[in-house]
Design an enzyme around this catalytic site. Sequence first.
Site, PDB file in Angstrom:
ATOM      1  N   LYS A  37      47.287  41.739  44.461  1.00 31.04           N
ATOM      2  CA  LYS A  37      46.222  40.732  44.499  1.00 31.04           C
ATOM      3  C   LYS A  37      46.590  39.551  43.598  1.00 31.04           C
ATOM      4  CE  LYS A  37      43.765  43.728  41.306  1.00 31.04           C
ATOM      5  NZ  LYS A  37      42.723  43.382  40.394  1.00 31.04           N
ATOM      6  N   ARG A 135      31.603  49.315  37.338  1.00 30.15           N
ATOM      7  CA  ARG A 135      31.905  48.170  38.204  1.00 30.15           C
ATOM      8  C   ARG A 135      31.577  48.601  39.628  1.00 30.15           C
ATOM      9  NH1 ARG A 135      37.848  45.365  37.846  1.00 30.15           N
ATOM     10  NH2 ARG A 135      38.293  46.953  39.387  1.00 30.15           N
ATOM     11  N   HIS A 164      38.282  54.078  39.993  1.00 29.73           N
ATOM     12  CA  HIS A 164      39.118  53.215  39.152  1.00 29.73           C
ATOM     13  C   HIS A 164      38.868  53.575  37.693  1.00 29.73           C
ATOM     14  CE1 HIS A 164      41.758  49.922  38.422  1.00 29.73           C
ATOM     15  NE2 HIS A 164      40.850  49.117  37.894  1.00 29.73           N
ATOM     16  N   ARG A 220      48.094  53.440  42.393  1.00 31.64           N
ATOM     17  CA  ARG A 220      47.833  52.010  42.645  1.00 31.64           C
ATOM     18  C   ARG A 220      48.290  51.131  41.478  1.00 31.64           C
ATOM     19  NH1 ARG A 220      42.379  53.772  43.234  1.00 31.64           N
ATOM     20  NH2 ARG A 220      41.952  52.473  41.429  1.00 31.64           N
ATOM     21  N   TYR A 264      48.117  13.040  22.395  1.00 33.18           N
ATOM     22  CA  TYR A 264      46.706  12.641  22.327  1.00 33.18           C
ATOM     23  C   TYR A 264      46.101  13.057  20.999  1.00 33.18           C
ATOM     24  CZ  TYR A 264      46.792  11.868  27.406  1.00 33.18           C
ATOM     25  OH  TYR A 264      47.076  11.416  28.660  1.00 33.18           O
ATOM     26  N   CYS A 309      49.580  18.394  26.935  1.00 28.36           N
ATOM     27  CA  CYS A 309      48.992  17.446  27.889  1.00 28.36           C
ATOM     28  C   CYS A 309      48.933  18.100  29.279  1.00 28.36           C
ATOM     29  CB  CYS A 309      49.832  16.177  27.964  1.00 28.36           C
ATOM     30  SG  CYS A 309      50.208  15.417  26.380  1.00 28.36           S
ATOM     31  N   ASP A 311      50.659  17.538  32.057  1.00 29.34           N
ATOM     32  CA  ASP A 311      51.926  17.793  32.742  1.00 29.34           C
ATOM     33  C   ASP A 311      53.111  17.949  31.803  1.00 29.34           C
ATOM     34  OD1 ASP A 311      50.539  17.045  35.235  1.00 29.34           O
ATOM     35  OD2 ASP A 311      50.570  15.064  34.289  1.00 29.34           O
TER      36      ASP A 311
HETATM   37  C1  LIG Z   1      40.974  48.895  42.034  1.00 27.41           C
HETATM   38  C2  LIG Z   1      42.252  48.558  41.344  1.00 27.41           C
HETATM   39  N1  LIG Z   1      43.303  49.388  41.448  1.00 27.41           N
HETATM   40  C3  LIG Z   1      44.482  49.133  40.837  1.00 27.41           C
HETATM   41  C4  LIG Z   1      44.655  47.999  40.070  1.00 27.41           C
HETATM   42  C5  LIG Z   1      45.988  47.756  39.392  1.00 27.41           C
HETATM   43  O1  LIG Z   1      45.817  47.776  38.001  1.00 27.41           O
HETATM   44  P1  LIG Z   1      47.065  47.585  37.001  1.00 27.41           P
HETATM   45  O2  LIG Z   1      47.536  46.191  37.227  1.00 27.41           O
HETATM   46  O3  LIG Z   1      46.473  47.773  35.656  1.00 27.41           O
HETATM   47  O4  LIG Z   1      48.060  48.587  37.371  1.00 27.41           O
HETATM   48  C6  LIG Z   1      43.591  47.110  39.941  1.00 27.41           C
HETATM   49  C7  LIG Z   1      43.763  45.900  39.127  1.00 27.41           C
HETATM   50  O5  LIG Z   1      42.970  45.486  38.371  1.00 27.41           O
HETATM   51  C8  LIG Z   1      42.351  47.397  40.580  1.00 27.41           C
HETATM   52  O6  LIG Z   1      41.310  46.571  40.469  1.00 27.41           O
END
Ligand SMILES: Cc1ncc(COP(=O)(O)O)c(C=O)c1O
Length: 369
Positions: A37, A135, A164, A220, A264, A309, A311
Amino acid sequence: MHSNGQTNWIEVDLGAIRHNVRRLREISGVEVMAVVKANAYGHGLVDASRAAVEAGATWLGVARIDEALALVREGLHARPIVLGYTEPERAAEAAAAGVRLAVYEREVAQAYSRCAGQAGQPLFVHAKFDTGMGRLGHSPQDGVEFVRWLGGQPGLQVEGVFTHLAEADEPHKPTTLSQLARFEALLAGLDAAGLRPQYIHAANSAGTLNFPQARYNLVRPGIAVFGLQPSETSPLPPDFRPALSWKARLASVKMLPPGHGIGYNFKYFTSREERIGVVTVGYADGFRRRPGNQALVRGKRVNVVGGVCMDQCMLQLDGVPEAQIGDEVVLIGQQGSESITAEEVARRWETIDYEVVCGLGARVPRVYR
Ligand SMILES: Cc1ncc(COP(=O)(O)O)c(C=O)c1O
């Protein structure tokens, strides 16, 4: 020095991503979902995902359906899943593309069911349970009923059950064990009811590394795929390799007299005659306006002086008299024997390495090695 024509760029070592994914497969011994993601944590969604799949990731986890659809368009051979919330009106698209959705709420699941019917293909869903993170997720107490009910919704096929972990990066804390106990109780109930789906998953990177019992048949990991540590209390095995370097160029080098203001609002004044460089990175690239920023020039660590700044920003180059316009400047990564890690930058910015790499600007080109 050979130029790539860019003045600010991110180099992504796809070999490092492949290596890390192979190691995660070895360590876990189960299927790996590379969590890609947020533009693969800033590394570039498609190329990073392809590298992960080449190394054996069989799933790709994202947060938004458009990320999943982009992966499908690339024809990557891995199952895409949206781990967060998806609007019901996108369910038909998801079903048609084979994108899996997370479900945790009956009303939304019912709407998915109605929309998926239009696709003429089942929508694969993974029931998400909140075992303690506070969550997204259905309550595990009546989880068996929820999974049974889901299975009865036309057009939906329950392929997975997941949760999770909130504190898997702090392995000494009891949180993960109590989350896993709640998850185990749910799984036992599903077994007893003959409702256990094909995939069970719980472990992010830290969970994968610190809690073997959380691996089930799919892990994951996100941050570990990119070779970055989950936290100070949860370092990676030493052979994991960071995939990302961030570089810019010297646009100017000049001697300024004592008492000269820099940038600046003159947040820095030269105290003597000083060699001041201008480097092509600014807050629009994700380089934060925080004190203490550093960079590498010709293998030496130098301080950013004055405010950052939009850029560009200024470097104190007295220690690098050989510095010249066009020199490569490293903001994250290695140069000679010196390196600046994303973790170091995170400490300086009082945040986490995740936010550092996800916050790198969209305009910064990603260059792949
Ligand atoms: C539902 C879920 N699974 C897995 C992950 C992967 O987590 P990490 O990057 O800590 O391995 C995330 C990331 O936040 C997540 O939201």
